[in-house]
Design an enzyme around this catalytic site. Structure first.
Site, PDB file in Angstrom:
ATOM      1  N   GLY A   1      -9.533  16.203  33.203  1.00  0.00           N
ATOM      2  CA  GLY A   1      -8.458  15.416  32.597  1.00  0.00           C
ATOM      3  C   GLY A   1      -7.431  16.314  31.935  1.00  0.00           C
ATOM      4  O   GLY A   1      -6.232  16.058  31.979  1.00  0.00           O
TER       5      GLY A   1
ATOM      6  N   GLY B   1     -16.007   9.550  48.093  1.00  0.00           N
ATOM      7  CA  GLY B   1     -16.004   8.935  46.769  1.00  0.00           C
ATOM      8  C   GLY B   1     -17.155   9.372  45.898  1.00  0.00           C
ATOM      9  O   GLY B   1     -17.598   8.623  45.027  1.00  0.00           O
TER      10      GLY B   1
ATOM     11  N   LEU C   1     -17.404  14.549  43.473  1.00  0.00           N
ATOM     12  CA  LEU C   1     -17.668  15.987  43.542  1.00  0.00           C
ATOM     13  C   LEU C   1     -16.428  16.780  43.978  1.00  0.00           C
ATOM     14  O   LEU C   1     -16.533  17.973  44.262  1.00  0.00           O
ATOM     15  CB  LEU C   1     -18.812  16.262  44.529  1.00  0.00           C
ATOM     16  CG  LEU C   1     -20.178  15.693  44.149  1.00  0.00           C
ATOM     17  CD1 LEU C   1     -21.145  15.783  45.325  1.00  0.00           C
ATOM     18  CD2 LEU C   1     -20.749  16.418  42.950  1.00  0.00           C
ATOM     19  N   GLY C   2     -15.288  16.144  44.013  1.00  0.00           N
ATOM     20  CA  GLY C   2     -14.085  16.836  44.480  1.00  0.00           C
ATOM     21  C   GLY C   2     -14.083  17.018  45.980  1.00  0.00           C
ATOM     22  O   GLY C   2     -13.582  18.017  46.503  1.00  0.00           O
TER      23      GLY C   2
ATOM     24  N   ASP D   1     -10.135  20.984  41.026  1.00  0.00           N
ATOM     25  CA  ASP D   1     -10.950  20.858  42.236  1.00  0.00           C
ATOM     26  C   ASP D   1     -10.592  21.911  43.275  1.00  0.00           C
ATOM     27  O   ASP D   1     -11.466  22.513  43.910  1.00  0.00           O
ATOM     28  CB  ASP D   1     -10.797  19.464  42.844  1.00  0.00           C
ATOM     29  CG  ASP D   1     -11.346  18.368  41.953  1.00  0.00           C
ATOM     30  OD1 ASP D   1     -11.912  18.699  40.896  1.00  0.00           O
ATOM     31  OD2 ASP D   1     -11.184  17.187  42.305  1.00  0.00           O
TER      32      ASP D   1
END
Length: 454
Positions: free
Chosen positions: A135, A222, A225-226, A272
């Protein structure tokens, strides 16, 4: 049949004098005697002729009289290693025969290197586990507030294969999404208005050749885990493998961010792409002017203990990270106090970094719980009743802490569990319909290589 074979071959009906002429006409000073069906019968050299003459022999006799029947030959297509060993024993020419014993080639010490053959490129990129700081890697935060993310990569990969074509056509296949797309040219792909993520990556790279591109993954879509970044990174790396001027690891990560975030429009941060490109344990710092990846060298005992104490739990709930990041962005922009939460997350990230490198893993596990409770305050969409129920059940069974990986809403939980409680935690989450996933830490980032097209 090669020209050299024709030059150095004589038939069994020819005379010794014919053999001498054949020997003297070539630089190898040797001739090969063949039958009508081209079977190799013998080898004759100047030495064989000289010995025959010294014993009173005549030159008008059949060459078979003095040829060497105990010759050394190899099967056609013999490996270079075998040929080199024969040459190293003193031979200047080696006859090569087929399965019927027919002479089809003569190898010399000046045999050419293997000709170039078409190649394909492969690449694989690992997914990441983010421990803390997620974030804060969003540009609208770190443009004004220095940020950091603590993460590692694990042995689950996105795999890409690139097979060049001569006709300029482009074909893209995604095993995970079960789709394929075809374009007659790069220009046609660039003009397409509904490009996939893979098509968008190709649009950024703009290769000057046609190709078939295949992508598959070891993890579900989805997962948190990037995975999309791993897929993007692997795709860029497989094209990079065929470049003469290769991009470095930072450039691969930046191209992945450009393709995934800016061009295809998946909302999200920067961590990521860097994690998947560099691999291993890293503290990644984000600032207005530059991003820096700081590799973490863990003692082997610390690394092994941490691996033993982490449980990766698939909730079976897919999530849309782009939508969640967009919601988080709206909530952050709507309330300046959210920036304080992200700053607190960065401070916690640096504290977890210190715990990790010092091997204070119990404190590290407790910080995971703190990170999860802090993360849930970023956005109301990050968690919900079922996810809270899974987390509470894991803690009640003995987990010290944990967090949902990725943007939230679903995907994988990561729990820190001391070994004596591991079985209870696994049973507790499985009772709620979750699956646990075995994994190993991966120290390498994106890797590419090329191989011959078989």
């Amino acid at each position: 049949m090669s020209l050299l074979v024709q030059t150095l071959s004589i038939s069994e009906q020819q005379t010794i004098l014919d053999a001498v002429k054949c020997i003297e006409a070539g630089a190898l000073q040797i001739a090969f005697v063949v039958a009508k069906d081209r079977r190799l019968l013998g080898v004759i050299t100047n030495g064989d002729v000289r010995r025959h003459l010294l014993q009173g022999g005549q030159t008008d006799l059949s060459v078979t009289v003095c040829m060497n029947r105990q010759f050394r030959a190899v099967q056609i297509g013999a490996p270079r290693e075998e040929l080199l060993k024969v040459f190293d024993l003193g031979y200047n020419a080696i006859p090569a025969v087929d399965e019927q014993g027919r002479l089809v080639e003569v190898y010399t010490r000046l045999m050419a290197a293997s000709p170039e053959v078409p190649v394909l490129a492969r690449a694989r990129a690992p997914v990441r586990m983010s421990f803390c700081g997620g974030g804060a890697d969003l540009t609208y935060f770190f443009i004004d507030h220095p940020a950091a993310v603590l993460s590692c990569t694990v042995g689950l990969y996105a795999h890409a294969t690139l097979v060049p074509r001569d006709d300029g056509k482009i074909r893209i296949f995604s095993e995970d999404l079960g789709y394929e797309e075809h374009h007659d040219s790069l220009a046609e792909l660039l003009e397409a208005s509904d490009k996939s993520l893979l098509g968008t990556i190709v649009s950024v790279i703009k290769p000057k050749f046609g190709f078939d591109l295949y992508l598959r993954s070891d993890f579900p879509v989805g997962s948190g885990l990037g995975g999309s970044s791993a897929a993007t990174t692997a795709t860029i790396a497989v094209f990079n493998e065929l470049r003469q001027d290769r991009w470095n690891t930072y450039e691969i990560a930046e191209l992945a961010f450009q393709a995934e975030r800016l061009c295809f429009g998946i909302a999200g941060g920067w961590q990521d792409q860097y994690a998947s490109a560099f691999g291993g344990f890293n503290l990644i710092e984000f600032e207005n002017q530059r991003n820096m990846v700081h590799p973490i060298r863990l003692e082997e005992a610390i690394r092994n203990e941490l691996e033993s104490c982490l449980v990766l739990c698939d909730t079976g709930i897919s999530h849309d990270s782009g939508r969640l990041h967009e919601l988080q962005r709206q909530e952050i922009e709507a309330e300046a106090a959210q920036n304080e939460l992200l700053s607190a997350s960065v401070a916690l990230c640096r504290r977890m970094h210190r715990h990790l490198i010092r091997g204070e893993l119990r404190d590290f596990g407790l910080c995971l719980d703190e990170a999860w409770r802090l993360k849930k305050r970023f956005s109301s969409a990050i968690s919900h009743g079922r996810l809270d129920g899974i987390y509470d059940a894991a803690l009640a069974a003995g987990a010290l802490g944990g967090k949902l990986l990725g943007a939230g809403g679903g995907g994988f939980f990561l729990f820190y569990v001391q070994p004596q409680h591991r079985q209870r935690v696994v049973h507790a989450v499985r009772a709620l319909g979750c699956q646990t996933q075995n994994f190993r830490f991966e120290s390498s980032g994106v890797t590419s290589w090329r191989t011959k097209i078989q």
